[in-house]
Design a protein around this motif. Structure first.
Motif, PDB file in Angstrom:
ATOM      1  N   PHE C  46       0.827  -1.203   0.000  1.00 41.05           N
ATOM      2  CA  PHE C  46       0.000   0.000   0.000  1.00 41.05           C
ATOM      3  C   PHE C  46       0.864   1.258   0.000  1.00 41.05           C
ATOM      4  N   ALA C  47       1.957   1.195   0.764  1.00 39.75           N
ATOM      5  CA  ALA C  47       2.862   2.336   0.789  1.00 39.75           C
ATOM      6  C   ALA C  47       3.486   2.546  -0.591  1.00 39.75           C
ATOM      7  N   MET C  48       3.891   1.433  -1.223  1.00 40.84           N
ATOM      8  CA  MET C  48       4.483   1.535  -2.554  1.00 40.84           C
ATOM      9  C   MET C  48       3.467   2.111  -3.548  1.00 40.84           C
ATOM     10  N   ALA C  49       2.233   1.623  -3.446  1.00 44.81           N
ATOM     11  CA  ALA C  49       1.194   2.121  -4.348  1.00 44.81           C
ATOM     12  C   ALA C  49       1.037   3.626  -4.187  1.00 44.81           C
ATOM     13  N   PHE C 194     -13.906  -3.381  10.841  1.00 50.96           N
ATOM     14  CA  PHE C 194     -12.656  -3.897  10.277  1.00 50.96           C
ATOM     15  C   PHE C 194     -12.402  -3.302   8.907  1.00 50.96           C
ATOM     16  N   ALA C 195     -13.438  -3.383   8.054  1.00 50.64           N
ATOM     17  CA  ALA C 195     -13.277  -2.924   6.672  1.00 50.64           C
ATOM     18  C   ALA C 195     -12.875  -1.457   6.645  1.00 50.64           C
ATOM     19  N   LEU C 196     -13.543  -0.667   7.467  1.00 47.62           N
ATOM     20  CA  LEU C 196     -13.280   0.766   7.489  1.00 47.62           C
ATOM     21  C   LEU C 196     -11.883   1.061   8.032  1.00 47.62           C
ATOM     22  N   THR C 197     -11.537   0.374   9.122  1.00 48.94           N
ATOM     23  CA  THR C 197     -10.247   0.602   9.747  1.00 48.94           C
ATOM     24  C   THR C 197      -9.117   0.146   8.831  1.00 48.94           C
ATOM     25  N   PHE C 198      -9.352  -0.984   8.163  1.00 44.34           N
ATOM     26  CA  PHE C 198      -8.363  -1.493   7.227  1.00 44.34           C
ATOM     27  C   PHE C 198      -8.123  -0.473   6.116  1.00 44.34           C
ATOM     28  N   ALA C 199      -9.218   0.073   5.588  1.00 45.13           N
ATOM     29  CA  ALA C 199      -9.094   1.052   4.512  1.00 45.13           C
ATOM     30  C   ALA C 199      -8.346   2.288   4.993  1.00 45.13           C
ATOM     31  N   LEU C 200      -8.676   2.744   6.199  1.00 45.78           N
ATOM     32  CA  LEU C 200      -8.018   3.936   6.732  1.00 45.78           C
ATOM     33  C   LEU C 200      -6.524   3.664   6.936  1.00 45.78           C
ATOM     34  N   GLY C 201      -6.216   2.503   7.537  1.00 50.38           N
ATOM     35  CA  GLY C 201      -4.818   2.160   7.793  1.00 50.38           C
ATOM     36  C   GLY C 201      -4.026   2.042   6.507  1.00 50.38           C
ATOM     37  N   SER C 202      -4.637   1.417   5.497  1.00 52.89           N
ATOM     38  CA  SER C 202      -3.946   1.274   4.216  1.00 52.89           C
ATOM     39  C   SER C 202      -3.808   2.626   3.533  1.00 52.89           C
ATOM     40  N   GLY C 203      -4.864   3.437   3.636  1.00 56.48           N
ATOM     41  CA  GLY C 203      -4.799   4.777   3.068  1.00 56.48           C
ATOM     42  C   GLY C 203      -3.663   5.579   3.678  1.00 56.48           C
ATOM     43  N   LEU C 204      -3.494   5.464   4.991  1.00 61.66           N
ATOM     44  CA  LEU C 204      -2.391   6.148   5.663  1.00 61.66           C
ATOM     45  C   LEU C 204      -1.057   5.640   5.144  1.00 61.66           C
ATOM     46  N   ALA C 205      -0.964   4.312   4.918  1.00 66.31           N
ATOM     47  CA  ALA C 205       0.268   3.764   4.368  1.00 66.31           C
ATOM     48  C   ALA C 205       0.538   4.381   3.001  1.00 66.31           C
ATOM     49  N   GLY C 206      -0.530   4.504   2.179  1.00 63.31           N
ATOM     50  CA  GLY C 206      -0.384   5.130   0.872  1.00 63.31           C
ATOM     51  C   GLY C 206       0.077   6.571   1.004  1.00 63.31           C
ATOM     52  N   LEU C 207      -0.508   7.268   1.972  1.00 67.48           N
ATOM     53  CA  LEU C 207      -0.134   8.650   2.235  1.00 67.48           C
ATOM     54  C   LEU C 207       1.334   8.738   2.651  1.00 67.48           C
ATOM     55  N   GLY C 208       1.737   7.831   3.556  1.00 65.12           N
ATOM     56  CA  GLY C 208       3.127   7.825   4.020  1.00 65.12           C
ATOM     57  C   GLY C 208       4.084   7.519   2.875  1.00 65.12           C
ATOM     58  N   GLY C 209       3.690   6.549   2.052  1.00 59.99           N
ATOM     59  CA  GLY C 209       4.535   6.199   0.909  1.00 59.99           C
ATOM     60  C   GLY C 209       4.683   7.367  -0.047  1.00 59.99           C
ATOM     61  N   ALA C 210       3.591   8.154  -0.203  1.00 57.71           N
ATOM     62  CA  ALA C 210       3.633   9.307  -1.092  1.00 57.71           C
ATOM     63  C   ALA C 210       4.491  10.417  -0.500  1.00 57.71           C
TER      64      ALA C 210
END
Lengths: 323, 250, 291
Positions: C46-49, C194-210
């Motif tokens: 997710f971070a790479m994405a 779970f679904a919402l938290t997972f999406a938020l956590g992954s989104g943050l990873a994407g944000l961090g990767g960016a």
């Protein structure tokens, strides 16, 4: 699942001789592929050691390459720097070194569980890689360790360019390793390991020394992996950083899962299929190779947790039912 | 002189500010049938876990056959004769019924760690396991996997495993939990057949079963022993009624 | 003396910037692992994405930097939600081995796809001019990009902590991490949570990767190479905790920077050794309560 336990017959079935027949046949029929064959045999031994802890004892590890690497480097360094070149002595030295690494790291890792355990296996493997990478004067660092020369086995059989000697050495060593592992899993000790995998709480409650048993199997597994590492050094007369770290560990896990985990012969089928496919496809289509590996992993865990052997079993059962 | 099979002295356990076992003094006489009852959350399972060594007490002592075992591991206590069953099925699900029992028998016979000869060569382990299965009417299921067994039979396997350890003290944590009432009779029959010299402590919610089985009853409420005595006294004690009624109201 | 001081300040500064990025990437992993007990080795994907979304938004589509970062968050969050519904949820009750293998499989696929689409080379980051220069502070010059990183990550972290401590969603997450059965019994829809938290956590990873694309190079083997760092942050910090991984991330950021500056001949040796030592001392991590 290959049946073990207190009601299982330990007799060797005729199908169990097939891999060895195939191994001997390859030696005579495909002489130009013996170096590649030696590599496959080495990986089978390595996968067998992993199956013992992942498949039977249920310890998930991402760092099994540490032991393979330790064996490979110890054999390589002894041969290149200390000029200790007898192949049998090197195998023994690698076994001891990997065993020492196994018992010390196992003593630490096996006290934990879950993510912490997974993380520790990964960190220890990463640490080993970093040491090999940075201790350039001894290990050759990123360039790899060259100048490895191996004396003839028993002073008689020299390591030839075509890999004849290496192939036979690997085949015989694998036979010994297979025999050892097979005895272990059919023994009461082996039944205990399955019990720990199935339910470690219950094992404690029946008075089994769980930690000691796990440490024992972890150490044995490390020693076998060390032997495999030394075999790889003797075959290639070279050691590179690629024997260590997360990637070889992950790749090995993939091979084992592909063949079938916890069934002894999954460790044979997996490396054969994986390495042949890799040899045929990976160079021309590297991206598609990785895509395929990833897809295969996901599909196997979703639909075929017994791997190829599990599929074969299911197919055989269906045929038997319809007959 | 009557010998105490299992005893606790001022056993306490607290998690932070929460006290789940408060100065529990408990005696289990040799060969007795003893029941431990109490409303949900009374600390029964915590108490059992401290007896078996799964959980370390905050203070107090556990004595097994007169010897202090407070600091000993679960394994060591099993070796000294303490067996237990679990409330929720904790069997080796993928293994055969025979192997489930044989694993325990092998540990007791101290051959569980033997790495060389095949398990099937240890005939004395297998025979003993088969005998145990026979006493529970499970011999025809010996080669079946535990997961394929009906639930009632799985509970019997649970008891058979514990018996294979030849305990002098056996702790049964809700042996009939989750078993349909038709089958629970079989569990009671099996319990009635257990060797008389074993001291048995049973934790059970089914009062019918408790009063048919137990010679003595201990009532645990909020981590404390509320009352101990023979079944007739317990049945008449207003405080016990209140503890249970209180639970029903809450 | 002044040379030492200035290198200390520089290491602390670079280390903190790096640590903040590591935290933004890894915090979602801590929460989802704590919440669902799911060993997600593919979190780095997710971070790479996020990194690729940023570099192509800036390079190919010439979007403004803030828009690119926002897109990274949004697209990764949406994509991860699809993955969660389609694949991840099949593995919630599964064994550790299955989860590990499944997520390694995802990594392999992501690496291959990244290579097919973007090639094997590191992606250039076309930073806007206002992030390129130096930023004067207390008589020293600091690289503007890293100052920006620290400020934005800090704001994100503050918002996240506030959200978890003060909102209903946060209360539900905390309840579910503590005791899932209890949370379900009081009517929390854990599946949705779970679904919402997972999406938020992954989104943050994407944000961090960016955000961190300039520090952690965006190239196909990203999820493999940095896996150990993300997992270290989570396991050393403690599963399910927010503060723990923050401390761990800063520790790793600063000490990794210091080691590379002063003791490059030892590489990451000390980081790994310290990780092992901390996990031996506290197997559940610095702030963790559960294994």
């Amino acid at each position: 699942m290959s049946e073990t336990g207190y009601a299982a017959s330990p007799r060797i079935r005729w199908t169990e001789w097939l891999p060895w027949l195939a191994g001997v046949a390859v030696f005579f029929l495909l002489p130009e592929y013996l170096l590649f064959g030696a590599r496959i045999l080495t990986y089978i031994l390595f996968a067998l050691s992993l199956d013992l802890i992942v498949g039977y004892a249920g310890i998930v590890t991402l760092g099994h390459s540490a032991f393979f690497g330790a064996g490979a480097y110890v054999a390589g360094i002894l041969a290149a720097k200390v000029k200790l070149t007898d192949p049998i002595v090197l195998l023994v030295a690698a076994t001891v070194a990997a065993g020492v690494l196994g018992v010390t790291t196992g003593a630490v890792i096996l006290r934990t569980r879950g993510l912490t355990q997974l993380m520790l296996t990964l960190a220890i493997a990463a640490l080993c890689l970093e040491v090999a990478n940075k201790a350039t004067p001894i290990t050759g660092g990123a360039d790899g360790l060259s100048g490895v020369t191996i004396a003839p086995i028993f002073g008689l059989f020299r390591f030839d360019l075509f890999g004849k000697t290496a192939y036979l050495l690997c085949l015989v060593t694998l036979l010994a390793g297979w025999w050892l592992v097979r005895r272990l899993i059919y023994s009461p000790f082996g039944a205990t390991l399955t019990g720990i995998r199935e339910n470690s709480d219950r094992m404690h409650a029946i008075g089994a020394p769980v930690y000691r048993r796990l440490l024992a199997v972890y150490t044995i597994s490390a020693m076998i992996a060390g032997v495999a590492g030394a075999l790889s050094t003797e075959t290639n007369q070279f050691v590179g950083l690629n024997v260590l770290g997360f990637e070889p560990s992950g790749e090995l896990l993939v091979m084992l899962i592909l063949g079938g985990v916890g069934r002894l012969y999954g460790a044979f089928v997996g490396p054969v299929v994986f390495l042949i496919a890799q040899d045929a496809l990976a160079k021309q289509f590297p991206q598609f190779w990785y895509l395929g590996i990833g897809l295969m992993l996901v599909l196997v865990v979703l639909f075929a947790r017994g791997g190829l052997l599990g599929l074969a079993d299911a197919l055989a059962a269906r045929v038997r039912r319809s007959v | 002189m009557t010998h105490t099979a299992l005893e606790t002295r001022a056993l306490c356990k607290s998690f932070g500010a929460l006290t789940v076992a408060d100065q529990i003094d408990f005696r289990l006489e040799t060969g007795i049938r003893h029941a431990l009852i109490g409303p949900n959350g009374a600390g029964k399972t915590t108490f059992v876990n401290m007896l078996t060594g799964r959980l370390a007490p905050s203070s107090g002592q556990v004595l097994l056959g007169g010897g202090d075992v407070t600091r000993l591991s679960q394994e060591a206590r099993v070796k000294r004769g303490l067996g237990r069953t679990f409330q929720i099925n904790t069997l080796f699900r993928g293994m055969t019924v025979l192997d489930n029992v044989a694993l325990g028998v092998a540990e007791r016979q101290r051959v569980g760690g033997r790495p060389w000869r095949p398990a099937s060569a240890y005939a004395h382990v297998r025979d003993e396991a088969v005998d145990l299965l026979r006493t529970f009417g499970l011999e025809t299921d010996a080669r079946r996997r535990v997961v394929d067994l009906p639930y009632g039979k799985q509970r019997l396997v649970e008891i058979a495993i514990a018996l294979g350890l030849q305990p002098t003290v056996l702790l049964l944590d809700e042996p009939a939990a989750g078993v349909p009432s038709l089958e629970s009779g079989r569990i009671l029959d099996a319990l009635a057949q257990l060797p008389a010299h074993i001291a048995i402590m049973i934790i059970e919610h089914d009062m019918d079963l408790v009063f048919r089985f137990a010679q003595r009853i201990t009532v645990l409420v909020q981590g404390q022993v509320l009352r101990e005595g023979p079944p007739a006294e317990i049945a008449d004690d207003p405080r016990v009624h209140q503890a249970y009624l209180g639970e029903r109201r809450g | 003396m002044d040379a030492l001081l200035s290198s200390l300040v520089s290491i602390a500064f670079h280390g903190v910037a790096y640590g903040m990025v590591l935290y933004v990437i890894s915090v979602g992993l801590s929460v989802t692992m704590g919440l669902m007990g799911f060993v997600n080795l593919a979190h780095g994907v997710f971070a790479m994405a996020g990194g690729y979304i940023l570099t192509s938004s800036l390079g190919r589509f010439a979007l403004p930097f803030p828009v690119a970062v926002g897109l990274a968050f949004l697209l990764v969050a949406i994509g991860s939600m699809a993955l969660e519904r389609g694949l991840y949820r099949h593995f919630y009750g599964a064994g550790e081995l299955e989860q590990v293998l499944f997520t390694i499989g995802l990594i392999f696929m992501a690496v291959a796809i990244a290579q097919l689409v973007f090639g094997t080379l590191q992606q250039p980051v076309a930073l806007p001019p206002w992030l390129k220069g130096q930023f004067p502070l207390l008589g020293r010059d600091f690289p503007a990009y890293r100052v920006f990183l620290i400020v934005v990550s800090g704001a994100m972290i503050a918002a996240l902590w506030f959200g978890v401590e003060r909102t209903l969603w946060g209360a539900m997450v905390r309840a579910a991490v503590d005791n899932r059965a209890m949370a379900q019994s009081i009517g929390i829809n854990t599946r949705q949570l779970f679904a919402l938290t997972f999406a938020l956590g992954s989104g943050l990873a994407g944000l961090g990767g960016a955000l961190g694309a300039e520090i952690i190079a965006v190239q196909p083997t990203y999820p493999f190479e940095h896996l150990i760092y993300f997992l270290t942050v989570v396991s050393v910090g403690g599963l399910g905790s927010l503060r723990g991984p923050f401390v761990a991330a800063l520790f790793i950021g600063v000490s990794d920077t210091a080691c590379k500056y002063w003791l490059p001949q030892f590489g990451a040796f000390f980081i790994y050794a310290a990780t092992i030592a901390i996990l031996l001392w506290r197997p559940t991590g610095l702030f963790g309560t559960r294994v």
